[in-house]
Design an enzyme around this catalytic site. Structure first.
Site, PDB file in Angstrom:
ATOM      1  N   LYS A 128      58.042  25.143  59.817  1.00 57.15           N
ATOM      2  CA  LYS A 128      58.312  24.278  58.659  1.00 57.15           C
ATOM      3  C   LYS A 128      59.813  24.187  58.340  1.00 57.15           C
ATOM      4  CE  LYS A 128      57.591  27.727  55.001  1.00 57.15           C
ATOM      5  NZ  LYS A 128      59.004  27.855  54.649  1.00 57.15           N
ATOM      6  N   ASP A 129      60.617  25.134  58.849  1.00 55.31           N
ATOM      7  CA  ASP A 129      62.064  25.095  58.608  1.00 55.31           C
ATOM      8  C   ASP A 129      62.838  24.335  59.685  1.00 55.31           C
ATOM      9  OD1 ASP A 129      61.903  26.583  56.269  1.00 55.31           O
ATOM     10  OD2 ASP A 129      62.101  28.500  57.315  1.00 55.31           O
ATOM     11  N   ARG A 149      65.552  28.941  44.173  1.00 60.22           N
ATOM     12  CA  ARG A 149      65.746  29.195  45.594  1.00 60.22           C
ATOM     13  C   ARG A 149      65.832  30.696  45.813  1.00 60.22           C
ATOM     14  NH1 ARG A 149      69.402  26.663  48.538  1.00 60.22           N
ATOM     15  NH2 ARG A 149      68.599  28.046  50.128  1.00 60.22           N
ATOM     16  N   CYS A 164      64.844  16.364  54.300  1.00 57.27           N
ATOM     17  CA  CYS A 164      64.419  17.532  53.511  1.00 57.27           C
ATOM     18  C   CYS A 164      64.159  17.184  52.047  1.00 57.27           C
ATOM     19  CB  CYS A 164      65.424  18.660  53.633  1.00 57.27           C
ATOM     20  SG  CYS A 164      66.879  18.419  52.631  1.00 57.27           S
ATOM     21  N   ARG A 166      58.044  18.819  47.835  1.00 55.98           N
ATOM     22  CA  ARG A 166      56.627  18.607  48.162  1.00 55.98           C
ATOM     23  C   ARG A 166      55.740  19.173  47.052  1.00 55.98           C
ATOM     24  NH1 ARG A 166      52.977  22.253  49.911  1.00 55.98           N
ATOM     25  NH2 ARG A 166      54.627  23.797  50.064  1.00 55.98           N
ATOM     26  N   ARG A 167      56.044  20.406  46.626  1.00 56.18           N
ATOM     27  CA  ARG A 167      55.241  21.016  45.561  1.00 56.18           C
ATOM     28  C   ARG A 167      55.447  20.290  44.230  1.00 56.18           C
ATOM     29  NH1 ARG A 167      57.173  26.731  47.661  1.00 56.18           N
ATOM     30  NH2 ARG A 167      55.461  27.318  49.040  1.00 56.18           N
ATOM     31  N   ARG A 214      62.723  35.591  44.501  1.00 55.52           N
ATOM     32  CA  ARG A 214      62.034  34.736  43.531  1.00 55.52           C
ATOM     33  C   ARG A 214      61.101  35.554  42.642  1.00 55.52           C
ATOM     34  NH1 ARG A 214      60.790  28.932  46.568  1.00 55.52           N
ATOM     35  NH2 ARG A 214      62.411  29.171  48.137  1.00 55.52           N
TER      36      ARG A 214
END
Length: 310
Positions: A82-83, A150, A243, A132-133, A156
């Site tokens: 995904k990165d 981030r 992105c 996306r979220r 986090r």
């Protein structure tokens, strides 16, 4: 086996290093005589805590790793698929050697009070920097507030504990990898929170000419993960998503071998959602990815993506 030592390059975050340990363990089982050593690098994405689009977007997490590979400082890179940007090809001279068996693709909610997503009161601050979220929450739970956050998962969780947000959304597989599944309040189904392209898949990347190494590590590859990832990355490639594009989707191989791909493109405010879901049966995954992308382009995905600053 051509090499008795494989140097594995990776980001230096706890999660990235945990992913390398999985690869080392699987390699030790497959080739007990081969030694491995870790070459950790600090990436731009790990150093920069601002908006990712200001530092080349997702390439920020892979550029230094790619450079170490190409300079011959390491032999094998471990990436979260995904990165890895899909709107441009892999760096010239490198290739994927294997996609590992896929982990959980779902997102997890972490709420210190133990509330599920549907129970969160209006104004609850959700820590996430994922467009996306944020777009999906804006569409399904407009009364919740996304606050930019981030840093790696451990960081986090510290910010959550410090009160910088009331809840977090993180990848379930990532929390498993760092040994913190205990903090998960609720795992969200892909219908509630569609995952990112390449979710839960680790890719092994090496120099194109290293055929001995490719042969050695290809045994770690999983055929199902290979088909699903190929469809998803082709989809993203044809769509030319960047992105800052709220794009989500996942391919699935059924028990009978049939492959399908479900995908969505959103406006950041969640007001417009484009959907596509197609089956390829046992056919070519790349063709499926292309077909689903074309279906969304027919619905106006190009204008939607190009209308978002990046």
């Amino acid at each position: 086996m051509s090499a008795d030592l494989i140097r594995i390059v990776s980001r230096d975050s706890p999660m990235a290093l945990a992913q390398v340990e999985r690869v080392r363990a699987e390699l030790a089982t497959l080739h007990p005589d081969t030694r491995t050593e870790v070459v950790p690098v600090r990436t731009t994405g790990d150093k920069w805590m601002g908006d990712l689009s200001a530092v080349e977007g997702k390439g920020a997490f892979t550029k230094e790793v790619d450079a170490a590979l190409l300079a011959g400082e390491a032999d094998l890179a471990v990436h979260c698929v995904k990165d890895i940007p899909a709107d441009r090809p892999l760096p010239v001279g490198t290739a994927f050697a294997a996609f590992l068996r896929r982990d959980d693709i779902r997102d997890a909610l972490i709420h210190p009070g133990g509330l599920c997503l549907d129970e969160l009161p209006a104004g609850t601050r959700i820590g996430t920097s994922s467009v996306r979220r944020a777009a999906q929450l804006a569409a399904s739970h407009p009364h919740l507030l996304c606050v930019p956050m981030r840093g790696n998962a451990n960081r986090r969780l510290e910010k959550l504990a410090a009160g910088e947000a009331d809840a977090l959304l993180l990848a379930a597989s990532g929390l498993e990898r760092i040994g913190r599944p205990d903090v998960i309040t609720e795992i969200l189904s892909p219908e509630v929170m569609c995952p990112p392209i390449g979710a839960g898949v680790l890719a092994l990347q090496c120099r194109e000419g290293d055929t001995g190494l490719i042969d050695a590590v290809s045994g770690l590859g999983d055929p199902v993960a290979h088909r699903e990832t190929t469809a998803e990355r082709m989809f993203l490639h044809v769509l030319q998503g960047h992105c800052n594009s709220p794009i989500a989707g996942y391919a699935q191989v059924e028990r009978n071998g049939d492959l399908s791909l479900r995908a969505k493109v959103f406006t950041p405010d969640g007001k417009t959602v484009l959907n596509a879901h197609e089956w390829a049966g046992a056919l070519d995954p790349a063709t499926l990815g292309t077909s689903v992308a074309v279906s969304l382009l027919r619905q106006g995905a190009r204008e939607l993506i190009d209308g978002i600053a990046h």
